[in-house]
Scaffold this motif. Structure first.
Motif, PDB file in Angstrom:
ATOM      1  N   MET A 224       0.833  -1.203   0.000  1.00 47.25           N
ATOM      2  CA  MET A 224       0.000   0.000   0.000  1.00 47.25           C
ATOM      3  C   MET A 224       0.869   1.256   0.000  1.00 47.25           C
ATOM      4  O   MET A 224       0.599   2.209  -0.729  1.00 47.25           O
ATOM      5  N   SER A 225       1.903   1.279   0.816  1.00 44.81           N
ATOM      6  CA  SER A 225       2.782   2.441   0.898  1.00 44.81           C
ATOM      7  C   SER A 225       3.490   2.692  -0.430  1.00 44.81           C
ATOM      8  O   SER A 225       3.557   3.827  -0.900  1.00 44.81           O
ATOM      9  N   LEU A 226       3.997   1.629  -1.021  1.00 41.15           N
ATOM     10  CA  LEU A 226       4.703   1.777  -2.294  1.00 41.15           C
ATOM     11  C   LEU A 226       3.745   2.209  -3.406  1.00 41.15           C
ATOM     12  O   LEU A 226       4.091   3.056  -4.236  1.00 41.15           O
ATOM     13  N   GLN A 227       2.537   1.659  -3.400  1.00 45.88           N
ATOM     14  CA  GLN A 227       1.566   1.977  -4.438  1.00 45.88           C
ATOM     15  C   GLN A 227       1.039   3.408  -4.313  1.00 45.88           C
ATOM     16  O   GLN A 227       0.969   4.138  -5.285  1.00 45.88           O
ATOM     17  N   HIS A 228       0.683   3.811  -3.101  1.00 48.47           N
ATOM     18  CA  HIS A 228       0.050   5.113  -2.911  1.00 48.47           C
ATOM     19  C   HIS A 228       1.042   6.266  -2.754  1.00 48.47           C
ATOM     20  O   HIS A 228       0.752   7.390  -3.153  1.00 48.47           O
ATOM     21  N   TYR A 229       2.182   6.010  -2.126  1.00 51.08           N
ATOM     22  CA  TYR A 229       3.128   7.084  -1.833  1.00 51.08           C
ATOM     23  C   TYR A 229       4.471   6.940  -2.537  1.00 51.08           C
ATOM     24  O   TYR A 229       5.273   7.871  -2.526  1.00 51.08           O
TER      25      TYR A 229
ATOM     26  N   LEU B 119       6.871   5.242  -1.444  1.00 53.23           N
ATOM     27  CA  LEU B 119       7.888   5.252  -0.390  1.00 53.23           C
ATOM     28  C   LEU B 119       7.824   3.959   0.418  1.00 53.23           C
ATOM     29  O   LEU B 119       6.738   3.402   0.615  1.00 53.23           O
ATOM     30  N   PRO B 120       8.976   3.510   0.921  1.00 61.40           N
ATOM     31  CA  PRO B 120       8.962   2.313   1.765  1.00 61.40           C
ATOM     32  C   PRO B 120       8.386   2.619   3.150  1.00 61.40           C
ATOM     33  O   PRO B 120       8.305   3.777   3.561  1.00 61.40           O
ATOM     34  N   LEU B 121       8.014   1.567   3.858  1.00 58.05           N
ATOM     35  CA  LEU B 121       7.562   1.730   5.236  1.00 58.05           C
ATOM     36  C   LEU B 121       8.716   2.207   6.104  1.00 58.05           C
ATOM     37  O   LEU B 121       9.884   1.988   5.779  1.00 58.05           O
ATOM     38  N   VAL B 122       8.375   2.820   7.225  1.00 58.82           N
ATOM     39  CA  VAL B 122       9.362   3.270   8.192  1.00 58.82           C
ATOM     40  C   VAL B 122       9.190   2.464   9.470  1.00 58.82           C
ATOM     41  O   VAL B 122       8.093   2.366  10.010  1.00 58.82           O
ATOM     42  N   CYS B 123      10.272   1.873   9.927  1.00 58.28           N
ATOM     43  CA  CYS B 123      10.296   1.158  11.200  1.00 58.28           C
ATOM     44  C   CYS B 123      10.866   2.134  12.231  1.00 58.28           C
ATOM     45  O   CYS B 123      12.031   2.502  12.157  1.00 58.28           O
TER      46      CYS B 123
END
Length: 83
Positions: free
Chosen positions: A17-22, A24-28
């Motif tokens: 979802m993050s890659l598709q919409h933004y 950008l990778p997720l942030v841990c």
């Protein structure tokens, strides 16, 4: 499905979802504590692209700061962006 696999599947779904919409990778987010170490390990096991962020405070014990720096060094050697 055990809790570990369930967590990994949810991370994969969130990553998509993050890659598709933004784009950008997720942030841990990482505090250097035990819970953060478990969360970080789940991110690594999931195989998704991600970054690790820590908000340095002056309230952390010196041992915690050293642990964070050591962990970030190891992650950066693996090509994982740490801030």
């Amino acid at each position: 499905m055990d809790l570990e696999q369930k967590s990994i599947e949810r991370l994969k779904m969130a990553s998509e979802m993050s890659l598709q919409h933004y784009g950008l990778p997720l942030v841990c987010t990482y505090s250097g504590g035990k819970d953060s170490d478990v969360q970080l390990e789940l991110f690594i096991r999931s195989g998704i692209p991600f970054e690790v962020h820590n908000s340095h405070t002056t309230a952390d014990a010196p041992e915690t700061v050293k642990h964070i720096r050591d962990t970030f060094y190891k992650l950066e050697l693996q090509g994982i962006k740490c801030t």
